[in-house]
Every structure is written in C-alpha cells, then in structure tokens.
Design an enzyme around this catalytic site. Structure first.
Site, PDB file in Angstrom:
ATOM      1  N   LEU A   1       0.828  -1.212   0.000  1.00 48.53           N
ATOM      2  CA  LEU A   1       0.000   0.000   0.000  1.00 48.53           C
ATOM      3  C   LEU A   1       0.856   1.253   0.000  1.00 48.53           C
ATOM      4  O   LEU A   1       0.552   2.220  -0.703  1.00 48.53           O
ATOM      5  CB  LEU A   1      -0.949  -0.029   1.187  1.00 48.53           C
ATOM      6  CG  LEU A   1      -2.111  -1.004   0.970  1.00 48.53           C
ATOM      7  CD1 LEU A   1      -2.966  -1.117   2.215  1.00 48.53           C
ATOM      8  CD2 LEU A   1      -2.961  -0.584  -0.223  1.00 48.53           C
ATOM      9  N   ALA A   2       1.944   1.260   0.757  1.00 50.56           N
ATOM     10  CA  ALA A   2       2.780   2.457   0.814  1.00 50.56           C
ATOM     11  C   ALA A   2       3.487   2.676  -0.528  1.00 50.56           C
ATOM     12  O   ALA A   2       3.410   3.767  -1.115  1.00 50.56           O
ATOM     13  CB  ALA A   2       3.792   2.336   1.954  1.00 50.56           C
ATOM     14  N   GLY A   3       4.163   1.646  -1.016  1.00 54.73           N
ATOM     15  CA  GLY A   3       4.929   1.793  -2.262  1.00 54.73           C
ATOM     16  C   GLY A   3       4.025   1.940  -3.475  1.00 54.73           C
ATOM     17  O   GLY A   3       4.301   2.745  -4.380  1.00 54.73           O
TER      18      GLY A   3
ATOM     19  N   HIS B   1      -0.019  -9.664  18.365  1.00 55.34           N
ATOM     20  CA  HIS B   1      -1.463  -9.533  18.162  1.00 55.34           C
ATOM     21  C   HIS B   1      -2.196 -10.598  18.978  1.00 55.34           C
ATOM     22  O   HIS B   1      -1.835 -11.769  18.932  1.00 55.34           O
ATOM     23  CB  HIS B   1      -1.752  -9.712  16.665  1.00 55.34           C
ATOM     24  CG  HIS B   1      -3.092  -9.214  16.261  1.00 55.34           C
ATOM     25  ND1 HIS B   1      -4.260  -9.732  16.767  1.00 55.34           N
ATOM     26  CD2 HIS B   1      -3.462  -8.244  15.392  1.00 55.34           C
ATOM     27  CE1 HIS B   1      -5.281  -9.091  16.226  1.00 55.34           C
ATOM     28  NE2 HIS B   1      -4.821  -8.182  15.386  1.00 55.34           N
TER      29      HIS B   1
ATOM     30  N   SER C   1      -8.679 -11.532  12.389  1.00 51.79           N
ATOM     31  CA  SER C   1      -8.738 -10.068  12.478  1.00 51.79           C
ATOM     32  C   SER C   1      -9.288  -9.553  13.799  1.00 51.79           C
ATOM     33  O   SER C   1     -10.209 -10.111  14.384  1.00 51.79           O
ATOM     34  CB  SER C   1      -9.622  -9.546  11.346  1.00 51.79           C
ATOM     35  OG  SER C   1      -9.918  -8.203  11.580  1.00 51.79           O
TER      36      SER C   1
ATOM     37  N   ARG D   1      -4.121  -3.852  21.555  1.00 49.74           N
ATOM     38  CA  ARG D   1      -3.546  -5.185  21.349  1.00 49.74           C
ATOM     39  C   ARG D   1      -2.529  -5.594  22.407  1.00 49.74           C
ATOM     40  O   ARG D   1      -2.489  -6.744  22.834  1.00 49.74           O
ATOM     41  CB  ARG D   1      -2.873  -5.229  19.981  1.00 49.74           C
ATOM     42  CG  ARG D   1      -3.881  -5.157  18.896  1.00 49.74           C
ATOM     43  CD  ARG D   1      -3.242  -5.055  17.540  1.00 49.74           C
ATOM     44  NE  ARG D   1      -4.312  -4.992  16.551  1.00 49.74           N
ATOM     45  CZ  ARG D   1      -4.119  -4.824  15.267  1.00 49.74           C
ATOM     46  NH1 ARG D   1      -2.901  -4.687  14.799  1.00 49.74           N
ATOM     47  NH2 ARG D   1      -5.128  -4.788  14.430  1.00 49.74           N
TER      48      ARG D   1
ATOM     49  N   GLU E   1       5.255   0.489   6.710  1.00 47.46           N
ATOM     50  CA  GLU E   1       5.724  -0.224   7.904  1.00 47.46           C
ATOM     51  C   GLU E   1       7.245  -0.170   8.030  1.00 47.46           C
ATOM     52  O   GLU E   1       7.802  -0.383   9.109  1.00 47.46           O
ATOM     53  CB  GLU E   1       5.210  -1.673   7.869  1.00 47.46           C
ATOM     54  CG  GLU E   1       5.352  -2.376   9.206  1.00 47.46           C
ATOM     55  CD  GLU E   1       4.745  -3.772   9.250  1.00 47.46           C
ATOM     56  OE1 GLU E   1       3.856  -4.082   8.432  1.00 47.46           O
ATOM     57  OE2 GLU E   1       5.173  -4.565  10.118  1.00 47.46           O
TER      58      GLU E   1
ATOM     59  N   ARG F   1       0.884  -0.138  18.065  1.00 48.13           N
ATOM     60  CA  ARG F   1       0.011   0.377  17.005  1.00 48.13           C
ATOM     61  C   ARG F   1      -1.435  -0.013  17.281  1.00 48.13           C
ATOM     62  O   ARG F   1      -1.714  -1.174  17.588  1.00 48.13           O
ATOM     63  CB  ARG F   1       0.436  -0.189  15.652  1.00 48.13           C
ATOM     64  CG  ARG F   1      -0.516   0.164  14.534  1.00 48.13           C
ATOM     65  CD  ARG F   1      -0.012  -0.296  13.196  1.00 48.13           C
ATOM     66  NE  ARG F   1      -0.079  -1.724  13.004  1.00 48.13           N
ATOM     67  CZ  ARG F   1      -1.181  -2.386  12.646  1.00 48.13           C
ATOM     68  NH1 ARG F   1      -2.318  -1.758  12.477  1.00 48.13           N
ATOM     69  NH2 ARG F   1      -1.141  -3.697  12.450  1.00 48.13           N
TER      70      ARG F   1
ATOM     71  N   LEU G   1      -2.701   0.518   7.659  1.00 50.08           N
ATOM     72  CA  LEU G   1      -3.149   0.824   6.288  1.00 50.08           C
ATOM     73  C   LEU G   1      -3.281   2.335   6.136  1.00 50.08           C
ATOM     74  O   LEU G   1      -2.900   2.925   5.124  1.00 50.08           O
ATOM     75  CB  LEU G   1      -4.484   0.133   6.002  1.00 50.08           C
ATOM     76  CG  LEU G   1      -4.500  -1.396   6.163  1.00 50.08           C
ATOM     77  CD1 LEU G   1      -5.845  -1.962   5.713  1.00 50.08           C
ATOM     78  CD2 LEU G   1      -3.387  -2.060   5.364  1.00 50.08           C
TER      79      LEU G   1
HETATM   80  C1  LIG Z   1      -2.437 -10.851   8.440  1.00 50.93           C
HETATM   81  C2  LIG Z   1      -2.343  -9.360   8.580  1.00 50.93           C
HETATM   82  C3  LIG Z   1      -3.511  -8.598   8.638  1.00 50.93           C
HETATM   83  C4  LIG Z   1      -3.428  -7.211   8.779  1.00 50.93           C
HETATM   84  N1  LIG Z   1      -4.585  -6.484   8.836  1.00 50.93           N
HETATM   85  C5  LIG Z   1      -4.509  -5.132   8.950  1.00 50.93           C
HETATM   86  C6  LIG Z   1      -5.697  -4.342   8.983  1.00 50.93           C
HETATM   87  O1  LIG Z   1      -6.803  -4.843   8.914  1.00 50.93           O
HETATM   88  N2  LIG Z   1      -5.561  -2.995   9.095  1.00 50.93           N
HETATM   89  C7  LIG Z   1      -4.338  -2.385   9.168  1.00 50.93           C
HETATM   90  O2  LIG Z   1      -4.281  -1.160   9.256  1.00 50.93           O
HETATM   91  N3  LIG Z   1      -3.204  -3.117   9.118  1.00 50.93           N
HETATM   92  C8  LIG Z   1      -3.264  -4.470   9.008  1.00 50.93           C
HETATM   93  N4  LIG Z   1      -2.102  -5.200   8.963  1.00 50.93           N
HETATM   94  C9  LIG Z   1      -0.810  -4.505   8.841  1.00 50.93           C
HETATM   95  C10 LIG Z   1      -0.637  -4.016   7.406  1.00 50.93           C
HETATM   96  O3  LIG Z   1      -1.169  -4.965   6.516  1.00 50.93           O
HETATM   97  C11 LIG Z   1       0.824  -3.776   7.037  1.00 50.93           C
HETATM   98  O4  LIG Z   1       1.452  -3.041   8.027  1.00 50.93           O
HETATM   99  C12 LIG Z   1       0.899  -2.995   5.729  1.00 50.93           C
HETATM  100  O5  LIG Z   1       0.101  -3.600   4.738  1.00 50.93           O
HETATM  101  C13 LIG Z   1       2.330  -2.860   5.255  1.00 50.93           C
HETATM  102  O6  LIG Z   1       2.311  -2.219   4.005  1.00 50.93           O
HETATM  103  P1  LIG Z   1       3.651  -1.749   3.317  1.00 50.93           P
HETATM  104  O7  LIG Z   1       3.249  -1.135   2.029  1.00 50.93           O
HETATM  105  O8  LIG Z   1       4.434  -0.938   4.269  1.00 50.93           O
HETATM  106  O9  LIG Z   1       4.477  -3.096   3.070  1.00 50.93           O
HETATM  107  P2  LIG Z   1       4.107  -4.475   2.334  1.00 50.93           P
HETATM  108  O10 LIG Z   1       2.688  -4.589   1.956  1.00 50.93           O
HETATM  109  O11 LIG Z   1       4.684  -5.547   3.217  1.00 50.93           O
HETATM  110  O12 LIG Z   1       4.909  -4.422   1.002  1.00 50.93           O
HETATM  111  C14 LIG Z   1       6.299  -4.588   0.954  1.00 50.93           C
HETATM  112  C15 LIG Z   1       6.737  -4.491  -0.483  1.00 50.93           C
HETATM  113  O13 LIG Z   1       8.139  -4.389  -0.510  1.00 50.93           O
HETATM  114  C16 LIG Z   1       8.679  -5.328  -1.421  1.00 50.93           C
HETATM  115  N5  LIG Z   1      10.020  -5.658  -0.944  1.00 50.93           N
HETATM  116  C17 LIG Z   1      10.423  -5.911   0.334  1.00 50.93           C
HETATM  117  N6  LIG Z   1      11.746  -6.101   0.366  1.00 50.93           N
HETATM  118  C18 LIG Z   1      12.198  -5.968  -0.891  1.00 50.93           C
HETATM  119  C19 LIG Z   1      13.463  -6.060  -1.488  1.00 50.93           C
HETATM  120  N7  LIG Z   1      14.576  -6.293  -0.781  1.00 50.93           N
HETATM  121  N8  LIG Z   1      13.542  -5.893  -2.835  1.00 50.93           N
HETATM  122  C20 LIG Z   1      12.444  -5.647  -3.590  1.00 50.93           C
HETATM  123  N9  LIG Z   1      11.208  -5.529  -3.057  1.00 50.93           N
HETATM  124  C21 LIG Z   1      11.092  -5.694  -1.723  1.00 50.93           C
HETATM  125  C22 LIG Z   1       7.706  -6.456  -1.470  1.00 50.93           C
HETATM  126  O14 LIG Z   1       7.841  -7.153  -2.673  1.00 50.93           O
HETATM  127  C23 LIG Z   1       6.394  -5.684  -1.355  1.00 50.93           C
HETATM  128  O15 LIG Z   1       6.016  -5.230  -2.626  1.00 50.93           O
HETATM  129  C24 LIG Z   1      -2.173  -6.595   8.845  1.00 50.93           C
HETATM  130  C25 LIG Z   1      -1.015  -7.355   8.797  1.00 50.93           C
HETATM  131  C26 LIG Z   1      -1.096  -8.730   8.682  1.00 50.93           C
HETATM  132  C27 LIG Z   1       0.168  -9.533   8.718  1.00 50.93           C
END
Ligand SMILES: Cc1cc2nc3c(=O)[nH]c(=O)nc-3n(C[C@H](O)[C@H](O)[C@H](O)COP(=O)(O)OP(=O)(O)OC[C@H]3O[C@@H](n4cnc5c(N)ncnc54)[C@H](O)[C@@H]3O)c2cc1C
Length: 645
Positions: A51-53, A274, A292, A338, A433, A443, A449
């Site tokens: 979501l961030a990237g 969690h 969840s 949590r 994250e 958190r 998200l």
């Molecule tokens: C089961 C579960 C349920 C959750 N439910 C919720 C919820 O309901 N509400 C909420 O707010 N949060 C929730 N969270 C937390 C939330 O989902 C995450 O914190 C958030 O989605 C992280 O997003 P991000 O974009 O930072 O990283 P990510 O979605 O983890 O994306 C990381 C990206 O980086 C890439 N990447 C990583 N390392 C490298 C590398 N060395 N080289 C190239 N690419 C790389 C990966 O390919 C990926 O594209 C949940 C987490 C889990 C585990």
C-alpha cells in the site's frame, strides 16, 4: 556489560514550529516545488509495491516523475498488504459518535503509550479523511450501511466506530485500488516495473542515496539502478521471529542494508504481538494466521475460571467462565488495545486457565452475537474469516468458540525518518511499515493501512518534490567507485553464502533465531533473558557463516539463497532488537520489561528517563551500535498512565 555507545541527540527539524493543526499546511507551503515540465527529468526508485509503495509509485508517476519500481513477488498486487483483513481508520465521523481529527490523534498517541512524535500523528489523523475519499474515487468497495453511507466498525483502544472495511479483505481491496492506479502509469510508460527483483543494497554516492543493487530472482542477474532519490517501502520485519502472521517472504534486508550504509534504525524492539491469532499447532509449523481484530467487535473472550479445566466449552456454564477483559477493563471490554489484550491472554494461560493443546489459547466466542444478530448477519460481516478458521483448525466457529493466542504481527520500529519521511541518508525516504512510523510503542488496529496510504498518496509526494527541488544532481554512472564497491559487496556476499556448503539448513538457523527472539525479546523481556540472548546471538551468527548450507547456484531461481541472504540480516537485526530492549529499562506498549510493571501487572513507563525515540546508528561490523535519542515532547496529549478500565 553495556552493548552500545551513546551518541548525540537527534531531532526532527522539519516540522514547523506553529500550532499542531497548522504544521502540515505550513510545511507544504514552505516546501519547494518542481515545475511539472521539469518532473519528467527526474527519476525515483521505489522499492516495494504494497500500500505504501503502490500509492507512492502511482502518485509520483501521475505527477510526472520517472519511477523505477521493484517488488520480489511476481506481481505488484501480491505485496503483503493484500493480507490485511480488518479495516482502515479515518476520522470521518459519519456516525456522529464524537469522532474528530483531534480524537484520532489523541487515541493514537495514547494507544502508542506516548512514544510517538506528536506532529506526525496529528498529520496522520488529518490525512486519514482524504484517504477514504481517494479510495472511494478509485472504486474500492467499502462496506456500506442501509442509508448508503460507508459503514464503520470499532477497533481496539477507541470508543468510536471509525474503521472502514471491505468485509475481511480490506487490504486486498485497497491494494487493488493502488495497483490499478499504478498499472495505468506502467501502461503509460511512467513507471518501469521490475517484478521478481530483490534489492540487495543501497547505493550511496557523496552521502546521498542514488540507487540500488538488485538481483533478478529468475535469472540471478545482478544489476545496478540509478536515480535521483530512493524510496524504501519494503514492509515490516516481524519474520525475525520466524513464526509470525507476516507473509513468509517479508524481510528486513532492504532497510537493514540501508541501515548499514548510514540510515538510523529507530525503536527496533517495539514489536506488536497480536492477541487474536490461531494458536500454533506443532513443532514444524512455519507460519501463523491472524484472526482479524474486527472479530473483537462481536466475539467475547473468555477462559474457564478453574485452572486446568479440560471440559469442552459447551460444558462450561456461564457462571464458571471468566470474561476477563470485560471484567478488568469494563470501559473498553474486548476492545482494549492489542498489547493489553495479548498480555492479559498470556497472564490467563500462565495461571493455568488456557484452553486447547498445551493450555496456550483462550476462547473467542460468537454465541452471543449469533443469538443477538442471527447467523446470517455474522456471516455477512465475518464470513471469510470464519471459513479460514474452519479450514485451518477443522472447527466450525459458528458452533464452537474460536481458540486464539497472541502472535508476532507488526513492527513499530523501522528506519528513523524526519517529518518529511527522509532517513538520515539524504535522498533515502522510507514509507509504510518500513519506517519507525507514527505508532509509538504500540500500534492501534486499522492504523497501518492508514499510515501506509497517508505516506504514499499524500505525504511523500510533496516532500520528495521538495528534496528534488532543493538539490543539485551530478550525473552518476555505473563506473563510479561507490557504485562499483556496492555491487562488489552485494555480489561477494552471495558468493560467500553459496560457497560455505556447511551442514545446517537456512531454516534451522532461522527457527533457532526465532525461538531466542520469542523467548527473550517477545511478549515479556527481562534483563537476564536479554543478556542471555545477546550471548547466544553472535555465536549463532558466526555459526551461520561457518556452516550454513545453500544448495544450487546464483544464476537460477534459488529460494535457499534468497532466504539465506535474508536470514543473515535477521541475525544482525535480532541482536540490535535485544540491545534496544535491554537498554530501555521501562515497559511501554508492546515492549514489556518484567522489571517495570505496576502491582496489577500493567506496563510501567519511565518518562523521566525514556521519553525518547531510540535511533541507532550502525557502528561497523562487529562494533557496538551508537544510540541517538530523539526526545519526545507532549504538548497536546499530556503524559499520563494509560487507563482502559
Ligand atoms: C495478516 C495481517 C492482517 C493485517 N490487517 C490489517 C488491517 O486490517 N488494518 C491495518 O491497518 N493493518 C493491518 N495489517 C498490517 C498491514 O497490513 C501492514 O502493516 C501494511 O500492509 C504494510 O504495508 P507496506 O506497504 O508498508 O508493506 P508491504 O505490503 O509488506 O509491502 C512490501 C513491499 O516491498 C517489497 N520488498 C520488500 N523487500 C524488498 C526487497 N529487498 N527488494 C524488492 N522488493 C522488496 C515487497 O515485494 C512488497 O512489494 C495486517 C497485517 C497482517 C500480517
């Protein structure tokens, strides 16, 4: 023995010194702009498509920058964000139940146990409302109520219903929204997307981030990518514990390598455990599954009052059950934050009242909700979660209570960033994250998200523009000595891993690391335990580099090599987490030091000594890390002992 050196304090110098509600406006107004016609001359590397990237890539490309983006999955839309279930917070106050930007800000600072930066949290709360508008415009199918307004539910640590959701698939739906916006830009040629490509190292030239070294995971080809700035959006590092709710491939390598190149790592020990995960079922399990937090809206948590009661739940009459969260925290009941719910579950199990195999579980019971709302309504709200539970455990939660137990889920720590989301390496921005974020020591649910999308859609773009407009970029080529050296180091590391040819598998090292981390740096941490861990971890790391076995070659798909590379970083990060946990002689949020608790067993902070974010500088291989403290000021939400009773 101390395990670190003390450096100078560090400060965020970017948040303007005006009243908190004006800071973000002022910062954006003061920021320099890049003329739309000039943007196409600048390139930005974004590592990560969660979501961030994903949000960052789509937005920056839409603005006109040339984006070079990476993920290790076979499609950007398989990023780990897809797993998020429960929802996303926003201070829309559609329900008119007393919510406001200020309340979201207040809840988050308090929920984080007063270890977050106020300026950032306030901006997050302000931005939350824009996120919902953006996602609705993209067509994200949020749940709606009968009137047509978007529906909301409650998450832990708050007394309003501000969590927007799309059944139990909120992350997936949001990611599809970001992904379609990104795909449009890929199609338009503004985003150069590299799937199945893993960043191995950060290239720093003349003190600024100017590129990455990456490996094609299919061919093994190692390449250099250069740009004007680098954004890391690589997610969390919960898998340092081996067992967690994170996707199996989530890892710390990108941020750890940036740390080794000069980016400070803040609060590494703040881990979220969690409370509602499916309990571990055996020795050889490699993954844990989250149920969840949204389930705590309607599910009631209980254990038998009598220790060692092995009767099936339907045989335990109401008066012999202890709905302990409702009893201890009547104000928030099952929806306490949590960290508190997890510790309470552990306490019950420690008292011998746990249920299921090994007594490591508590019940999450929907019988009341089904009686009150009807099974159809419960199915409508949580159907996919119930099905997932049934498939994994073979038990039907419509008929018997779920069994749940705490598990590692999220990491509040990450690379230190200022208000502009820039790390201590100029030109290296960190979002989602992967940064040390806005959540302090704990958190609140549904706020990851929110933060990831706030960072990607709204905060990063103007701040990155400011960096580009304020900098002069000399041309860097692959022949630059700093580039060559980084490529050689990254390649040499992989060659070394392949050449050891020892007798222990990568997984066996990872599992042992995870056990040490869970036992000594997990739900409860003690000085003795942490010192023990810090004795064993360097030995384990040395053993890894002596006797790991990585079959295959580097010029093919080789998942053992990928894992070995990641585990080698986890081994170093695990040590820093223990140093951080040992030095922080207080309990706060997810960091529970057994020596620092109230008579009721709640976390006891020590604001006199520890009201700061701990930003660690890499001290060199085999050298002690250096601690820089960022003092935290609480001018708006005054420091107080958290109380959810
Ligand atoms: C089961 C579960 C349920 C959750 N439910 C919720 C919820 O309901 N509400 C909420 O707010 N949060 C929730 N969270 C937390 C939330 O989902 C995450 O914190 C958030 O989605 C992280 O997003 P991000 O974009 O930072 O990283 P990510 O979605 O983890 O994306 C990381 C990206 O980086 C890439 N990447 C990583 N390392 C490298 C590398 N060395 N080289 C190239 N690419 C790389 C990966 O390919 C990926 O594209 C949940 C987490 C889990 C585990």
């Amino acid at each position: 023995m101390t395990f670190f050196k003390l450096g100078d304090d560090i400060a965020d110098t970017r948040a303007p010194d005006v009243p908190i509600e004006q800071r973000w406006d002022k910062r954006r107004f003061d920021a320099k702009l890049v003329n739309p016609a000039n943007r196409r001359r600048h390139s930005v590397i974004i590592v990560g498509t969660g979501l961030a990237g994903g949000a960052a890539g789509a937005t920056l490309a839409e603005q006109g920058y040339h984006v070079i983006q990476f993920c290790y999955q076979d499609s950007p839309r398989r990023a780990h964000s897809i797993a998020a279930q429960g929802g996303i917070n926003a201070a829309k106050n559609y329900r008119n139940d007393g919510d406001s930007v200020y309340r979201l800000f207040y809840d988050t600072v308090k929920g984080g146990d007063f270890r977050a930066r106020e300026s950032n949290v306030y901006r997050l709360a302000q931005t939350s409302t824009q996120i919902i508008d953006q996602c609705v415009a993209q067509g994200v199918p949020f749940a709606r109520e009968y009137s047509g307004l978007l529906d909301t539910r409650s998450f832990g640590g708050v007394q309003v219903a501000r969590t927007f959701y799309a059944r139990g698939q909120t992350g997936q739906q949001l990611l599809i929204g970001a992904y379609q916006a990104l795909s449009r830009q890929i199609d338009a040629g503004n985003v150069e997307m590299h799937e199945r490509t893993e960043m191995l190292d950060l290239i720093v030239v003349d003190g600024r981030a100017r590129g990455i070294v990456a490996r094609d995971l299919v061919t093994g080809q190692i390449s250099t990518y250069l740009a004007d700035a680098v954004v890391l959006a690589t997610g969390g590092y919960g898998n340092v514990f081996y067992l967690s709710t994170n996707a199996k491939n989530s890892n710390a390598s990108a941020i750890w390598r940036a740390h080794r190149r000069g980016a400070y790592f803040a609060n590494p020990c703040y881990t979220q455990i969690h409370p509602t995960c499916i309990p571990r079922s055996g020795e050889y399990q490699s993954k844990l599954t989250l149920m969840s937090e949204s389930l705590r809206n309607d599910g009631r948590i209980w254990v038998p009052k009598k220790a060692g009661d092995t009767r099936s739940p339907d045989q335990i009459p109401e008066e012999e059950r202890d709905y302990y969260l409702e009893r201890i925290y009547p104000g928030f009941g099952n929806l306490v934050p949590r960290d508190i719910a997890s510790r309470a579950a552990k306490n019950q199990c420690d008292l011998g009242r746990g249920v299921g195999p090994g007594g490591l579980g508590v019940y999450l019971d929907f019988a009341d909700a089904i009686r009150r709302l009807g099974e159809d309504k419960v199915r409508e709200k949580y159907g996919n979660l119930f099905e997932m539970y049934d498939r994994i455990t073979g038990e039907d939660p419509y008929k018997v209570p779920m069994r749940i137990y705490p598990a590692v889920h999220y990491t509040m720590g990450g690379l230190w960033v200022d208000y502009d989301l820039q790390s201590t390496i100029p030109g290296c921005f960190v979002v989602g994250e992967a940064n040390f974020s806005d959540h302090g020591a704990n958190r609140l649910g549904a706020s990851a998200l929110m933060q990831g999308l706030a960072d990607g859609y709204f905060v990063l773009p103007p701040m990155l523009g400011n960096y580009i407009a304020s900098s002069k970029f000399d041309k860097v080529t692959e022949a630059h000595p700093d580039v060559v050296e980084t490529v050689n180091e990254a390649t040499g590391r992989l060659t070394k891993l392949l050449s050891i040819n020892g007798e222990r598998t990568v997984d066996s090292f990872h599992r042992e690391l995870g056990e040490i981390m869970w036992d000594e740096c997990g739900m409860a941490r003690s000085e003795d335990g942490l010192r023990k861990a810090l004795g064993r971890l360097p030995e384990l790391r040395e053993e890894f580099w002596r006797s790991v076995k990585v079959p295959g070659t580097g010029s093919q798909v080789n998942q053992s090599l990928e894992r070995a590379n990641r585990v080698s970083d986890f081994l170093e990060l695990g040590e820093l987490m223990c140093v951080d946990a040992l030095h922080r002689e207080e309990s706060c949020g997810g960091h529970f030091r057994v020596e620092s608790q109230t008579p009721d067993g709640e976390a006891r902070r020590d604001d006199e000594r520890f009201a700061y974010a701990g930003a660690w500088e890499f001290g060199g291989t085999g050298e002690q890390p250096i601690l820089h403290k960022e003092p935290l000021n609480f001018d708006y939400v005054h420091l107080a002992q958290r109380n959810y009773a």
